[in-house]
Design a protein around this motif. Sequence first.
Motif, mmCIF file in Angstrom:
data_model
loop_
_atom_site.group_PDB
_atom_site.id
_atom_site.type_symbol
_atom_site.label_atom_id
_atom_site.label_comp_id
_atom_site.label_asym_id
_atom_site.label_seq_id
_atom_site.Cartn_x
_atom_site.Cartn_y
_atom_site.Cartn_z
ATOM 1 N N PHE A 270 24.028 47.776 36.303
ATOM 2 C CA PHE A 270 24.699 48.856 37.040
ATOM 3 C C PHE A 270 24.946 48.475 38.499
ATOM 4 O O PHE A 270 25.936 48.924 39.095
ATOM 5 C CB PHE A 270 23.891 50.147 36.914
ATOM 6 C CG PHE A 270 24.067 50.822 35.583
ATOM 7 C CD1 PHE A 270 25.010 51.825 35.418
ATOM 8 C CD2 PHE A 270 23.308 50.444 34.490
ATOM 9 C CE1 PHE A 270 25.193 52.431 34.183
ATOM 10 C CE2 PHE A 270 23.474 51.048 33.249
ATOM 11 C CZ PHE A 270 24.433 52.054 33.098
ATOM 12 N N VAL A 271 24.056 47.659 39.066
ATOM 13 C CA VAL A 271 24.324 47.119 40.405
ATOM 14 C C VAL A 271 25.569 46.232 40.356
ATOM 15 O O VAL A 271 26.424 46.281 41.248
ATOM 16 C CB VAL A 271 23.110 46.318 40.922
ATOM 17 C CG1 VAL A 271 23.463 45.550 42.205
ATOM 18 C CG2 VAL A 271 21.923 47.250 41.187
ATOM 19 N N ALA A 272 25.676 45.433 39.295
ATOM 20 C CA ALA A 272 26.846 44.567 39.134
ATOM 21 C C ALA A 272 28.127 45.391 39.030
ATOM 22 O O ALA A 272 29.159 45.040 39.624
ATOM 23 C CB ALA A 272 26.668 43.683 37.903
ATOM 24 N N ILE A 273 28.082 46.485 38.273
ATOM 25 C CA ILE A 273 29.251 47.365 38.166
ATOM 26 C C ILE A 273 29.650 47.885 39.539
ATOM 27 O O ILE A 273 30.835 47.916 39.898
ATOM 28 C CB ILE A 273 28.953 48.532 37.201
ATOM 29 C CG1 ILE A 273 28.783 48.023 35.765
ATOM 30 C CG2 ILE A 273 30.062 49.576 37.261
ATOM 31 C CD1 ILE A 273 28.297 49.062 34.796
ATOM 32 N N LYS A 274 28.649 48.293 40.320
ATOM 33 C CA LYS A 274 28.910 48.819 41.659
ATOM 34 C C LYS A 274 29.568 47.774 42.555
ATOM 35 O O LYS A 274 30.397 48.093 43.417
ATOM 36 C CB LYS A 274 27.581 49.268 42.282
ATOM 37 C CG LYS A 274 27.714 50.150 43.514
ATOM 38 C CD LYS A 274 28.079 51.568 43.132
ATOM 39 C CE LYS A 274 28.033 52.492 44.332
ATOM 40 N NZ LYS A 274 28.409 53.888 43.977
ATOM 41 N N LEU A 275 29.221 46.505 42.320
ATOM 42 C CA LEU A 275 29.774 45.420 43.129
ATOM 43 C C LEU A 275 31.076 44.868 42.557
ATOM 44 O O LEU A 275 31.610 43.886 43.059
ATOM 45 C CB LEU A 275 28.739 44.296 43.259
ATOM 46 C CG LEU A 275 27.485 44.641 44.082
ATOM 47 C CD1 LEU A 275 26.451 43.527 43.966
ATOM 48 C CD2 LEU A 275 27.839 44.884 45.540
ATOM 49 N N GLY A 276 31.567 45.472 41.484
ATOM 50 C CA GLY A 276 32.846 45.057 40.923
ATOM 51 C C GLY A 276 32.775 43.934 39.908
ATOM 52 O O GLY A 276 33.801 43.356 39.539
ATOM 53 N N VAL A 277 31.584 43.625 39.428
ATOM 54 C CA VAL A 277 31.420 42.574 38.422
ATOM 55 C C VAL A 277 31.676 43.171 37.039
ATOM 56 O O VAL A 277 31.178 44.246 36.706
ATOM 57 C CB VAL A 277 30.001 41.972 38.479
ATOM 58 C CG1 VAL A 277 29.813 40.914 37.393
ATOM 59 C CG2 VAL A 277 29.731 41.374 39.859
#
Length: 439
Positions: A270-277
């Motif tokens: 979910f951190v990755a999603i937030k960073l656009g990954v």
Amino acid sequence: MRDSFKSRIGFVLAAAGSAVGLGNIWGFPTQVANHGGGAFLLVYLCVIFVLAIPALYSEMLIGHHAQANPVRSLKQLSEGRMRPVGATMGLLNVIGSCLMLSFYHIVAGWMLVHALGYLATAIGLSGVAEFLLTGSMVRDLVFTSVFLILTASVVLKGVEQGIELWSKRLMPLLVILLVGLILYIASLPGAAEGFKTYLVPQVEQFTDPDIYIAAMGQAFFSLSIGLGGMMIYGSYLRPGAQLGRLSLSVAALDTLVAFLAGLLIIPALFVAIKLGVSVEQGDQFIGEGQLIFAVLPELFGSMGFAGFWVGFGFFILLSIAALTSTMAQAEVPVSYLLEEHDLPRPVAVAIAMLVIALLALSLVLWFEPLFGWVVTAVTQFQLPLSGLFYLLVVGWLWKRSNHVAALAAQGLRYRLLRWHLRYICPVLMGLVFYQSAIA
């Protein structure tokens, strides 16, 4: 005189180390993410008690009673006309261990090379980092060999001075690294949503039958049941060991590590999603190999300089998890050579590791046609089939001096345990085998 574990905690850490492998760190979180989050977690915890612990207990009991390697143990306890079948299944455990270790050492080498690649990047060795983080046959051969040497150096020293000693060192370090990475990921934007998905079940997910089958398969595989590793560990326990309590302790520690891995990986997604990954493929989260070697490295890269150290810590964590598994599983072919061919430990270790090295070399050289086939044969066919056979041995084929049958005479709860081992567990294991190997 056979080698043995010196202490209870040494056995628990070693057996849990055998169970705690790459599947716990990447397999369990992937299953949770793709099967209902918190709902899958609750089902998984129930299945651990219903299926995984009884299967673990059965495998350990076979080795502890026979005090021998899987070939001799299964032959001895598969009484009557089933003795040749037991011996054959034991030999398949030895062969399967060598096959598993051949591909596992390659993957473990990838973990180590990525850890060193991130370290080289962090300290400014860009040329070294480029070699390490760029896939090549030379790199894979070198680091597969390095990991084979690490495994051999531990197993060479025996149970007490090798496996038990290093398990006491590596398992606490693994947990410390996991907790440290969880705390760091928890401080990043998006992590809170990941924790919620992981820990808060959605009631409607419980109606999905897929999560029950998936949970049974994951619980079984998480405890490293089915290739004789726990059997040989059980044989190294001293007479009178309380196998029931030890099984619970091993399962509890293994489940704790899997739970912590979920606390790390799912919030990280979910951190990755937030960073656009990009972390999804269709309606599923990207899992396992792609998660480890594509999604998470992209996440680490988006963290700036801190990401290099986070990546280093993460892949060191995976390297430790891999080593605790390889040094345990390697004892299966080594014990076979020690006891069936009366070889000294140094010679047995050298022969076993040479066979594994040749198999691993073949997989590196002919990666495309062989690697996936070997992984499938071991994990989807042999593991559940062997686990089913262990339950049949304890429940049906072992007639004289059967420990479970003797316990059943002591009271209702033990009679229920025997009934569970004889009827419920084989049916559930049969479902796991059908789902993984046939469906």
